[in-house]
Design a protein around this motif. Structure first.
Motif, mmCIF file in Angstrom:
data_model
loop_
_atom_site.group_PDB
_atom_site.id
_atom_site.type_symbol
_atom_site.label_atom_id
_atom_site.label_comp_id
_atom_site.label_asym_id
_atom_site.label_seq_id
_atom_site.Cartn_x
_atom_site.Cartn_y
_atom_site.Cartn_z
ATOM 1 N N VAL A 283 0.934 -1.253 -0.102
ATOM 2 C CA VAL A 283 -0.015 0.027 -0.016
ATOM 3 C C VAL A 283 0.920 1.393 0.146
ATOM 4 O O VAL A 283 0.292 2.385 -0.308
ATOM 5 N N ARG A 284 1.976 0.954 0.347
ATOM 6 C CA ARG A 284 3.034 2.332 0.325
ATOM 7 C C ARG A 284 3.621 2.451 -1.016
ATOM 8 O O ARG A 284 4.553 3.495 -1.249
ATOM 9 N N ASN A 285 3.517 1.775 -2.156
ATOM 10 C CA ASN A 285 4.147 1.942 -3.336
ATOM 11 C C ASN A 285 3.654 3.345 -4.027
ATOM 12 O O ASN A 285 4.460 3.544 -4.916
ATOM 13 N N ILE A 286 2.614 3.951 -3.686
ATOM 14 C CA ILE A 286 2.337 5.148 -4.201
ATOM 15 C C ILE A 286 3.333 6.154 -3.755
ATOM 16 O O ILE A 286 3.613 7.285 -4.366
ATOM 17 N N ALA A 287 3.649 6.213 -2.348
ATOM 18 C CA ALA A 287 4.800 6.731 -1.938
ATOM 19 C C ALA A 287 6.064 6.934 -2.778
ATOM 20 O O ALA A 287 6.634 7.954 -3.082
ATOM 21 N N ALA B 195 4.342 11.309 1.342
ATOM 22 C CA ALA B 195 3.071 10.581 0.900
ATOM 23 C C ALA B 195 2.222 10.998 2.055
ATOM 24 O O ALA B 195 0.751 10.623 1.650
ATOM 25 N N GLN B 196 2.351 11.223 3.131
ATOM 26 C CA GLN B 196 1.667 11.471 4.371
ATOM 27 C C GLN B 196 0.728 9.952 4.520
ATOM 28 O O GLN B 196 1.181 9.068 4.589
ATOM 29 N N GLU B 197 -0.535 10.137 4.232
ATOM 30 C CA GLU B 197 -1.832 9.186 4.629
ATOM 31 C C GLU B 197 -1.878 8.633 3.364
ATOM 32 O O GLU B 197 -2.994 7.606 3.141
ATOM 33 N N GLN B 198 -1.381 9.020 2.211
ATOM 34 C CA GLN B 198 -1.627 8.353 0.878
ATOM 35 C C GLN B 198 -1.302 7.201 0.654
ATOM 36 O O GLN B 198 0.044 6.438 1.047
ATOM 37 N N ARG B 199 -2.183 6.246 0.139
ATOM 38 C CA ARG B 199 -1.738 4.686 0.057
ATOM 39 C C ARG B 199 -2.520 4.252 -1.275
ATOM 40 O O ARG B 199 -3.399 4.786 -1.714
#
Length: 1000
Positions: free
Chosen positions: A397-401, A422-426
């Motif tokens: 779920v952290r790949n967006i970061a 990324a903060q809370e973006q997943r």
């Protein structure tokens, strides 16, 4: 590739690495503390300082932290310069001002990264004479020992526990010189992956509490490459032994499977090997009904005689090795051999295998799961059924970061910067489950549905994807569902329609979508729905995941050549099409191996029962399987009562063994070799870490000896374990590649010697047997593997399947692993352990999807039984480990508060579970209120002992009636570790339901 200069020497390094990675990969020793290859850099400890020069004319340079410095072409550094060396020595000295002088009694002594780094920087003399800061240690439960005074504030523990594993109950508290790493109060650590703190911590703050209770110095541990038998993931482990006891389990690195981490079940659940209920001698039931001990020769004679009388049948085991099951099948014949699943489980496992063989989607490794950028979980609570996969999903779920970081040219190892960006973006993670799961905190949406409704949702998602593929994403319509997906006159409610649209859109937008399901839901329709979505998304057979992710080749040579660095694999380039992944979990360590061995037409337990009642079976051989865990006690007793001779080969006493007429003591996984096939279809080998005591033998040895005793024609050329493996590969087409799992017993490292199980510093060999004889005994010979029970040999350059321990000069801790890798965080130099077995045809993707089931409609006064797994308690063998046993609580039934009110029960009361047709009581369980349960469903704890009756009388997907149990004695709510094992089950008195803060 960039070329950098270090202390006058030019080196070619990998672009994108930091200097610390580059130096370690080049074989240069540079001290560090806070950096970890799986977690990146934050520059907290300041220990890896080097001098960087602007150009060749610069004579002064400046201090930089190598873990925070990217390599660039032409850069000039000095590791040995006085400025850097003095600074590093000063850092160590400052850390040691408050560190206790307790190395001789510290559990980490001899395997301590702090010790190694202190020696590496040359710090010898202590100048501080003041009082040392002291902290109060916490009781963190039965698994982890806490010694806070040893802390050097590297922040590895909280970075791993909170940022990587998603735990919330461990934190850094206070400030400046009084930072405290612990919980807000004493208590069991809640994360299922807390045990990794033992290896993550570079000092002795977090240590293995079970090991400390029977402590052995790490250099005195005899070790061997092994496998976790706690689930089907197939994590690689290092088993350590001393004085004939299994002392600990450590992580064995496999870049494609478990990487650097294990779950707590795998780390602490293997102590059943030392259990007091282990069988040491064979036993024969006498005429008076008692068991009489007999020696192995007598036992073998009885076994051979029974097998020659005719009417022979065998029941295998999904927790036994492929080789042992193959020999049993050879002995009794394929038509008389059952793989040993329960009635409900066998078709589910066979379906899981069939779906994976017929799909064109990628069957992913854990590393590939970490690369997913959209995930849809259907019906599987992976934290409790396949825990290591749950840890991988937390990384996915952290790949967006990393995508965002790449756009800003932030390197993926710059951990703090990437997280802040990324903060809370997943990335989207959708969960359709029976009730709440431990992954809900990182999910974009969670839906709690009955199994049939989960399947309906899955088929609706597949239909929307097909519509979008056929037309345009803009044409997605809430009710535009293919007619073969939903039965006539049934339309999903609007909320589910919207969720189906949302999930379909996210999966369509993804480059690496992952569909995850399995047998844990107890529903074939749910698994079929997951495969339907994968087929709808489409995945060309040639599609691969780039940068650290491999294709489905049977050989691992391609994967070894890939960039396997955890951080480097985060950013993915565009592929030719979506690399769709399909992951189906199965229940036990060799479940998939059993399905490959027997095929879809193997007799079930019920079929054998019918034949036994009809008088066709006189002798029944049971291999490492407690049949009372496979179905209702009445059904199992019906089978056993109609068989004259019951022969059981097993390692622990259990109800099936107690019903036998001949019991043979089996060696455990730590005392024998064997091949297991993981849920990924990867065949892997475990090797004995010590020889079995007394009359124990490996199961395959008992069976091979029996085949030879009766002169079976298939055994004329079988002598070694490798011969059995080769015979299996020859006879069973689906297992043809099993011989590639590990080198055979003739392998010699560098062509010279075997691989040693004992490290160079191993001591006491001449003294351990002094109570028996003052003469040193001859070292035991291992004729079935390339490993030696000695210090003599070569432990480098061998294949990854034969790595018994990691150690290098100056690197006594597990941080020495980089010396064995092709690059830091990459594959082992000897190659990735294991061999892929699954041969995919893609046939299912070319056929119409299966029909969706009808919607689930609750019936008044009746509940649908659904399974609820727990990491501690649901699995059979780990529940016998003393540390795990302290976290177990009695079996339970989860219902909603509204259902509890209708039944007039509260949390902790008892409830009778009754057959809705006959009214017979199946079990009496403790009530747990869980408002996330799907309406009309009741979740029962899988694998735990019941108050009355048997939990194995309960079958997922059946309707039952419930009523308040009267009388009922409420359990005293005590802390984990205080006599929490239930002992009143008639079928298994040593398993119970899980407990502790994270298991309620």
């Amino acid at each position: 590739m960039p070329v950098i200069r270090i202390d006058g020497q030019d080196y070619e390094v990998k672009e994108g690495d930091n200097l610390l990675q580059a130096c370690l990969g080049l074989g240069l020793d540079l001290p560090y503390f806070c950096w970890h290859p799986a977690m990146g850099s934050i520059g907290a400890c300041r220990q890896c300082a080097v001098v960087q020069y602007q150009n060749a004319e610069d004579q002064r340079g400046r201090l930089v932290m190598s873990c925070m410095t990217p390599v660039s072409d032409g850069a000039i550094f000095s590791l040995a310069g006085d400025k850097a060396a003095t600074f590093r020595q000063a850092i160590i000295e400052s850390l040691m001002t408050n560190h206790p002088h307790d190395c001789p009694v510290c559990a980490e002594g001899g395997e301590c990264h702090l010790q190694d780094m202190t020696v590496m920087v040359g710090h010898r003399d202590r100048h501080y004479r003041g009082l040392k800061r002291t902290h109060r240690n916490q009781n963190l439960g039965p698994l982890i020992q806490h010694e806070m005074n040893r802390c050097i504030a590297c922040y590895r523990c909280t970075r791993y526990y909170r940022d990587y594993a998603g735990g919330t109950d461990l934190a850094a508290m206070a400030a400046h010189n009084h930072v405290y790493f612990g919980r807000h109060e004493d208590g069991v650590l809640e994360s299922e992956f807390a045990g990794n703190l033992v290896e993550v911590c570079p000092t002795g703050v977090f240590t293995d509490k079970p090991l400390q209770q029977e402590y052995t110095r790490k250099w005195d541990l005899q070790s061997a490459p092994s496998l976790c038998t706690g689930c089907a993931v197939g994590c690689n482990t290092l088993a350590g032994e001393r004085y004939g006891k299994l002392k600990r389990i450590h992580n064995r690195y496999n870049s494609e499977v478990n990487g650097y981490f294990l779950c707590d079940r795998g780390r602490f659940g293997a102590s059943f090997v030392n259990h007091k209920q282990r069988l040491d001698w064979a036993g024969r039931r006498s005429a008076n009904g008692r068991f009489d001990a007999i020696d192995s020769d007598q036992a073998l004679q009885h076994l051979a005689a029974a097998c020659q009388r005719g009417g022979l049948a065998g029941i295998g085991s999904p927790r036994a090795s492929v080789e042992a099951n193959f020999l049993l099948r050879t002995l009794v014949g394929a038509d008389n051999y059952s793989p040993g699943f329960s009635a409900a489980e066998q078709p589910l496992v066979e379906l899981a295998l069939s779906l994976q063989q017929q799909t064109r989607a990628l069957i992913p490794s854990i590393k590939q799961i970490e690369s997913a950028d959209a995930v849809f979980i259907l019906g599987e609570d992976v934290t409790n059924t396949a825990p290591r996969i749950a840890l991988a999903l937390r990384q996915s779920v952290r790949n967006i970061a990393y995508t965002m970081a790449a756009q800003l040219r932030l390197l993926p190892w710059q951990d703090a910067a990437v997280r802040n960006l990324a903060q809370e973006q997943r990335n989207p993670l959708f969960i359709a489950a029976l009730a709440d799961t431990r992954l809900d905190d990182v999910a974009a949406a969670t839906l709690h549905l009955a199994p049939a409704d989960i399947a309906r949702l899955g088929h609706a998602v597949a239909a929307r994807i097909r519509t979008a593929r056929a037309h345009s994403p803009a044409t997605l319509s809430p009710n535009k569902v293919s007619p073969n997906k939903v039965p006539p006159n049934e339309v999903m409610d609007e909320a589910l329609q919207q969720q189906a649209d949302t999930i379909a859109s996210a999966l369509l937008d993804a480059k690496r979508p992952l569909l995850l399901s399995g047998t844990g839901c107890g529903s074939a329709a749910v698994m079929a729905a997951a495969a339907d979505i994968a087929a709808a998304l489409g995945s060309p057979a040639a599609a691969t995941v780039t940068k650290g992710n491999v294709n489905n080749s049977d050989s691992d040579s391609d994967s070894d050549a890939e960039n396997s660095s955890t951080t480097a694999s985060k950013v993915d380039s565009d592929a030719a099409g979506p690399a769709v992944m399909l992951c189906l979990a199965v229940p036990e360590a060799n479940s998939l191996g059993q399905a490959l061995l027997t095929g879809p037409s193997a007799p079930t337990l019920e079929a054998l029962t019918v034949r036994a009642v009809g008088g066709e079976i006189q002798t029944l051989l049971v291999l490492e399987n407690d049949l009372y865990r496979r179905g209702p006690a009445a059904d199992i007793e019906r089978l056993l009562q109609h068989v004259a001779e019951i022969i059981v080969i097993d390692s622990l006493d259990n109800p099936t063994l107690s019903a036998s007429t001949l019991a043979l003591p089996a060696a455990s996984f730590a005392e024998s070799e064997g091949t297991l096939v993981s849920m990924e279809g990867r065949a892997q080998r475990h090797f004995p870490v010590f020889l079995p005591a007394k009359e124990r033998r490996a199961s395959w040895q008992w069976l091979l000896a029996c085949l030879q005793a009766i002169s079976h024609p298939r055994t004329t050329d079988l002598q070694h374990f490798d011969d059995v493996t080769n015979a299996c590969a020859s006879d069973i087409a689906a297992l043809a590649n099993i011989t590639k799992a590990a080198p055979d017993h003739l392998f010699r490292n560098a062509g010279l010697a075997k691989v040693p199980r004992q490290p160079h510093r191993y001591s006491g060999r001449t003294a351990m047997g002094a109570n028996v004889s003052v003469h040193e005994p001859k070292q035991a010979a291992d004729e079935d593997s390339a490993l030696a029970f000695s210090m003599e040999g070569v432990n480098q350059f061998q294949p990854g399947a034969l790595l018994p321990f990691v150690w290098a000069p100056g690197w006594n801790s597990n941080q020495s692993l980089h010396k064995f890798q092709t690059e830091v965080g990459g594959p082992l130099k000897g190659g990735t352990a294991g061999a892929k077995l699954l041969q995919q045809t893609g046939a299912a993707d070319d056929h119409a999807a299966p029909l969706s089931p009808s919607a689930f409609k609750p019936v008044t006064g009746q509940w649908l039984l659904v399974p609820r797994y727990k990491i501690f308690g649901s699995e059979e063998l780990s529940a016998h480990s003393p540390a795990i046993a302290q976290l177990l609580l009695p079996a339970y039934l989860e219902i909603t508060a509204a259902d509890a009110e209708r039944l007039q029960v509260d949390e902790g009361d008892g409830v009778q579970v009754m057959d809705s047709a006959s009214g017979a009581t199946l079990a009496t369980l403790e009530v747990r209120i869980n408002d996330t349960m799907a309406d009309g469903c009741a979740g029962y704890s899988v694998g735990h002992s019941a108050h009355q009756g048997s939990i194995f009388n309960l079958v997922a997907g059946t309707g039952v009636a419930l009523q308040k149990a009267d009388p009922w004695q409420r359990r005293t709510q005590s802390a984990p570790g205080a006599d929490l094992i239930a002992t009143d089950s008639p079928t298994n008195s040593n398993t119970a339901a899980p407990g502790g803060p994270n298991h309620v």
